[in-house]
Structure formats: structure tokens, C-alpha cells
Design an enzyme around this catalytic site. Structure first.
Site, PDB file in Angstrom:
ATOM      1  N   SER A 175      81.858  44.197  63.224  1.00  0.00           N
ATOM      2  CA  SER A 175      81.628  45.467  63.565  1.00  0.00           C
ATOM      3  C   SER A 175      81.923  46.509  62.488  1.00  0.00           C
ATOM      4  O   SER A 175      83.335  46.836  62.691  1.00  0.00           O
ATOM      5  CB  SER A 175      81.698  45.042  65.220  1.00  0.00           C
ATOM      6  N   PRO A 176      81.414  47.781  62.237  1.00  0.00           N
ATOM      7  CA  PRO A 176      81.667  48.974  62.447  1.00  0.00           C
ATOM      8  C   PRO A 176      82.729  49.160  63.274  1.00  0.00           C
ATOM      9  O   PRO A 176      82.401  49.166  64.815  1.00  0.00           O
ATOM     10  CB  PRO A 176      80.748  49.712  61.900  1.00  0.00           C
ATOM     11  N   CYS A 211      85.356  52.694  63.782  1.00  0.00           N
ATOM     12  CA  CYS A 211      85.749  54.209  63.517  1.00  0.00           C
ATOM     13  C   CYS A 211      87.459  54.074  63.647  1.00  0.00           C
ATOM     14  O   CYS A 211      87.678  53.472  65.114  1.00  0.00           O
ATOM     15  CB  CYS A 211      85.732  55.515  64.204  1.00  0.00           C
ATOM     16  N   ALA A 233      81.728  53.803  60.727  1.00  0.00           N
ATOM     17  CA  ALA A 233      80.819  55.094  60.264  1.00  0.00           C
ATOM     18  C   ALA A 233      80.685  55.844  59.626  1.00  0.00           C
ATOM     19  O   ALA A 233      82.131  56.605  59.997  1.00  0.00           O
ATOM     20  CB  ALA A 233      80.056  55.185  62.046  1.00  0.00           C
ATOM     21  N   GLN A 257      78.480  50.784  56.353  1.00  0.00           N
ATOM     22  CA  GLN A 257      77.709  51.449  57.356  1.00  0.00           C
ATOM     23  C   GLN A 257      77.367  52.933  56.729  1.00  0.00           C
ATOM     24  O   GLN A 257      78.215  53.998  57.257  1.00  0.00           O
ATOM     25  CB  GLN A 257      78.181  51.008  58.578  1.00  0.00           C
ATOM     26  N   TYR A 272      73.609  58.734  67.992  1.00  0.00           N
ATOM     27  CA  TYR A 272      73.134  59.464  66.977  1.00  0.00           C
ATOM     28  C   TYR A 272      72.255  59.848  66.622  1.00  0.00           C
ATOM     29  O   TYR A 272      71.348  60.072  66.704  1.00  0.00           O
ATOM     30  CB  TYR A 272      74.323  58.935  65.825  1.00  0.00           C
ATOM     31  N   ARG A 330      71.461  49.837  62.198  1.00  0.00           N
ATOM     32  CA  ARG A 330      71.865  49.149  63.585  1.00  0.00           C
ATOM     33  C   ARG A 330      71.134  49.416  64.346  1.00  0.00           C
ATOM     34  O   ARG A 330      71.311  51.050  64.365  1.00  0.00           O
ATOM     35  CB  ARG A 330      73.788  49.616  64.072  1.00  0.00           C
ATOM     36  N   ARG A 366      85.311  44.702  68.733  1.00  0.00           N
ATOM     37  CA  ARG A 366      87.087  44.464  69.821  1.00  0.00           C
ATOM     38  C   ARG A 366      87.701  43.768  69.449  1.00  0.00           C
ATOM     39  O   ARG A 366      89.636  43.678  69.054  1.00  0.00           O
ATOM     40  CB  ARG A 366      87.139  45.362  70.700  1.00  0.00           C
TER      41      ARG A 366
HETATM   42  C1  8OZ Z   1      83.085  53.884  70.070  1.00  0.00           C
HETATM   43  C2  8OZ Z   1      83.562  55.191  69.496  1.00  0.00           C
HETATM   44  C3  8OZ Z   1      83.821  55.804  68.631  1.00  0.00           C
HETATM   45  C4  8OZ Z   1      82.583  55.634  68.136  1.00  0.00           C
HETATM   46  C5  8OZ Z   1      79.664  54.184  67.477  1.00  0.00           C
HETATM   47  C6  8OZ Z   1      81.163  55.114  65.907  1.00  0.00           C
HETATM   48  O1  8OZ Z   1      78.824  53.996  69.022  1.00  0.00           O
HETATM   49  C7  8OZ Z   1      80.368  54.246  67.246  1.00  0.00           C
HETATM   50  C8  8OZ Z   1      81.811  55.196  67.782  1.00  0.00           C
HETATM   51  C9  8OZ Z   1      82.414  53.973  68.934  1.00  0.00           C
HETATM   52  O2  8OZ Z   1      78.672  53.270  66.377  1.00  0.00           O
END
Ligand code: 8OZ
Length: 354
Positions: free
Chosen positions: A22-23, A25, A57, A99, A181, A229, A323
Site C-alpha cells: 500500500s502507499p 506517506c 501519495a 499513486q 482528499y 483507490r 503497516r
Molecule cells: C495515513 C496517514 C497519513 C496519510 C491516506 C495519504 O490516507 C494517506 C495517509 C494515511 O491515503
């Protein structure tokens, strides 16, 4: 026979197994540029046997970053910095996937280890953009309601990022339409109160996602897979839900999306989310069953037998681990051993294979 270790072909790309990273950050960039950290962090998971490695991301423009430490893809320099990352992942037999993302009203926050939370423009942040001027949470300033010109400019940023991802050597591209987002905030009726063509009905709220997909698909080569996603539900009364996700999935499939990565939530801090093992798998399963679009399952997938069961039962075509891959970069090698199949061991490490 393990389904988890059966290759998956998406367009002209065959992924060696159904284990995707998974992507996530990393907050480790200056000016959006990839560093040694990204090469080692992402490269380790390719060495560890992942089939497809999704880079974090990546902002399509500076204001589209979640934090000032995010990766970006808005200039040739950004593509150059990612080139060794994509090249190394590929050299290890994994598929490098970018991504691309715009953080919308969740932009301009501090790195978690700097306390997280919104950063005001006078402290080095910027004013976030959104479909409607509704803040994400308390403590967040109201975002600027995007004009039609700003929407069309944002679409052109996603096109530019797709072009740069190709230049950087990525072989798959994921569109970030999830987690509150920008694009997901247009989808949800709770964050999108617009009365123009980009709001209101489901069709209006989906317009940005579909326009982006069409425009990116024209740039992203036919032979390469495009993923998206999504948040399958807001987990909120009156919000985005699975029924709307299925309508969206059909429309994305028609526009050339090859796999839907089915996450949930992220748009509303007050949502009550029943997180736990497999809790989002029913979304991947329903989308796959109702639309025939291949899906990825994500969330609290930690054990090889669990991952195998998800793909072997046909609930999803792939699993995305997040994770667990931070705890165990070589998880796929352990999974192969537990499932009794040959693992994707790098030849340099074969003498350690029991
Ligand atoms: C968890 C912590 C910070 C960012 C996402 C880019 O939820 C995130 C993200 C996830 O897609």
C-alpha cells in the site's frame, strides 16, 4: 497451489503475486523530491517479494500535498528523482506503481512527528482547496471553494503527473480517490455542497473523478494498468456508501480503470469505523461481484493464511498490506514458506532460504 502467489495480469503487465504494498506517506522529502530514503524503503519491499509496490501519495502540485514532506510529481526534476526508485523496484521483479494525489481540504498539515495538524499560511502552510468551504475538522481553516477554472487546472495537474510518472519509469499508476482528499471530497455529499455541474446529484459529484480518469487514461499507455483507490463508504449517515461506490466502479471500469483498491473512511474524523481484520474485504468483494472489475482488499491484513483466504475465495484479486510491511519488509518470503510455495527470494539471499 497458492492463489496469493499466482501471477496477476493487468493489461500488458504481469504481477508476480497478489501481494501489493500500500502507499504510505513517509514525510521525508524537501520540495517533493525523492531521496535515498525512498529508494531503500521501497526497494526493500521489492527485495522482500512484493508483487507490486505503490509509492506514497504523491502530490500533483505543491498545494496538493498533505504535508511539506510529501513526494511530488510536478516537474522533470521530480520524475528524475523517482527514476532510480522505479528502476530498482523493477530490477527486483516487482511492478513499480505511482499513486498520484491531491490532498484537497486535508492539505497543509505538519509531519506527524512534528505534531501533525493544520499549518496556517503564515506558518509556512497554504490555504487548501475543496469543493465547498467546509473545514475537515476543528482547528482546520475553511478551504477555498474551487472555481471552475481551478477545477480544470487541477485536472491538468493530474495529467502532468501521469506524464511524469511515465517518464520516471512507473509501470502502473494509481489515482487517489479516497480518504477525504480532493477527489473523494467531491464524491461525498457531506463535503460537496456545490450547486454547479460538479456537485448535487451522484453524476455531478462523480464528474471530477470521471473526468480525471478519462484524461489520465489518454496519457497513460494502453499497455499499462491504471488503478484507483476509493473509500467505499464514509461510515457516515447520509454520506458516500457502497451503493454509490458500485456505480462509480462501473463508470471507472468503462473509462479504463483496471483494478479498484477498496479502502474506506478518511473524510470525516467523527466517523465510527469498525476497524479490524478483513473489515474492508466485503467492499472489494461486492465491487468485484457487482461490476466484474478486479479489486484489491486493504486494511488489517497481517497473516499469510488470511491473505490467501481473501484471494482464494475470490473476494478480491489482490491484497494490499501497509503497516505489516513496515513491521516485516520481507513478509512475502515468510508467507511463501507458510503457504508451502517457492518464494520470490532474491538470488543473493538464497543461502538463507530454509
Ligand atoms: C495515513 C496517514 C497519513 C496519510 C491516506 C495519504 O490516507 C494517506 C495517509 C494515511 O491515503
Amino acid at each position: 497451489m497458492s492463489k496469493l502467489f499466482t501471477p496477476l495480469t493487468l493489461r500488458g503487465v504481469t504481477v508476480r503475486n497478489r501481494i501489493f504494498m500500500s502507499p504510505m506517506c513517509q514525510y521525508s522529502c524537501t520540495d517533493g523530491l525523492a531521496e535515498d530514503w525512498h529508494l531503500v524503503h521501497l526497494g526493500s519491499r521489492a527485495v522482500g517479494g512484493a508483487g507490486l509496490v505503490v509509492v506514497e501519495a504523491t502530490g500533483v502540485c505543491p498545494e496538493g500535498r498533505i504535508s511539506p514532506g510529501d513526494l511530488g510529481l510536478w516537474s522533470a526534476r521530480h520524475a528524475e528523482a523517482l527514476l532510480p526508485v522505479a528502476r530498482f523496484i523493477k530490477s527486483q521483479g516487482a511492478v513499480p506503481c505511482a499513486q498520484i494525489a491531491h490532498a484537497g481540504r486535508k492539505a497543509s498539515t505538519a509531519r506527524p512527528w512534528d505534531g501533525g495538524g493544520p499549518v496556517a499560511p503564515e506558518k509556512g502552510g497554504w490555504q487548501p482547496l475543496a469543493p465547498s468551504p467546509l473545514p475537515f475538522d476543528k482547528g482546520y481553516a475553511a478551504p477555498k471553494e474551487m472555481t471552475l477554472d481551478e477545477i480544470s487546472q487541477a485536472v491538468s495537474y493530474w495529467e502532468r503527473a501521469a506524464r511524469l510518472a511515465l517518464e520516471a519509469g512507473f509501470e502502473a499508476l494509481e489515482l487517489h480517490f479516497a480518504h477525504g482528499y480532493l477527489v473523494q471530497s467531491f464524491l461525498s455529499p457531506l463535503s460537496n455542497r456545490r450547486t454547479d455541474a460538479y456537485g448535487g446529484s451522484l453524476e455531478g459529484r462523480m464528474r471530477l473523478a470521471l473526468e480525471l480518469t478519462e484524461r489520465v487514461r489518454r496519457i497513460w499507455p494502453e499497455r499499462l494498468p491504471l488503478l484507483a483507490r476509493v473509500s467505499a463508504t464514509d461510515w457516515m449517515e447520509g454520506g458516500w456508501d457502497l451503493g454509490q461506490t458500485i456505480v462509480l466502479a462501473r463508470a471507472l471500469k468503462e473509462r479504463g480503470v483496471d483494478l479498484l483498491d477498496c479502502s474506506s473512511g478518511g473524510g470525516f474524523p467523527q466517523a465510527q469505523i469498525p476497524a479490524g481484520p478483513d473489515f474492508q474485504v466485503p467492499f472489494a468483494e461486492a465491487v468485484r461481484r457487482e461490476t466484474g472489475l478486479p479489486t484489491g482488499a486493504v486494511g488489517f491484513i497481517t497473516e499469510p493464511a488470511q491473505a490467501e483466504a481473501i484471494v482464494a475465495s475470490g473476494r478480491a484479486d489482490a491484497v494490499l498490506l501497509a503497516r505489516q510491511f513496515l513491521r516485516e519488509p520481507y513478509w512475502p518470503l515468510r508467507a511463501a514458506k507458510e503457504l508451502g510455495v517457492e518464494g520470490p527470494w532474491p538470488k543473493q539471499y538464497l543461502r538463507a532460504k530454509a
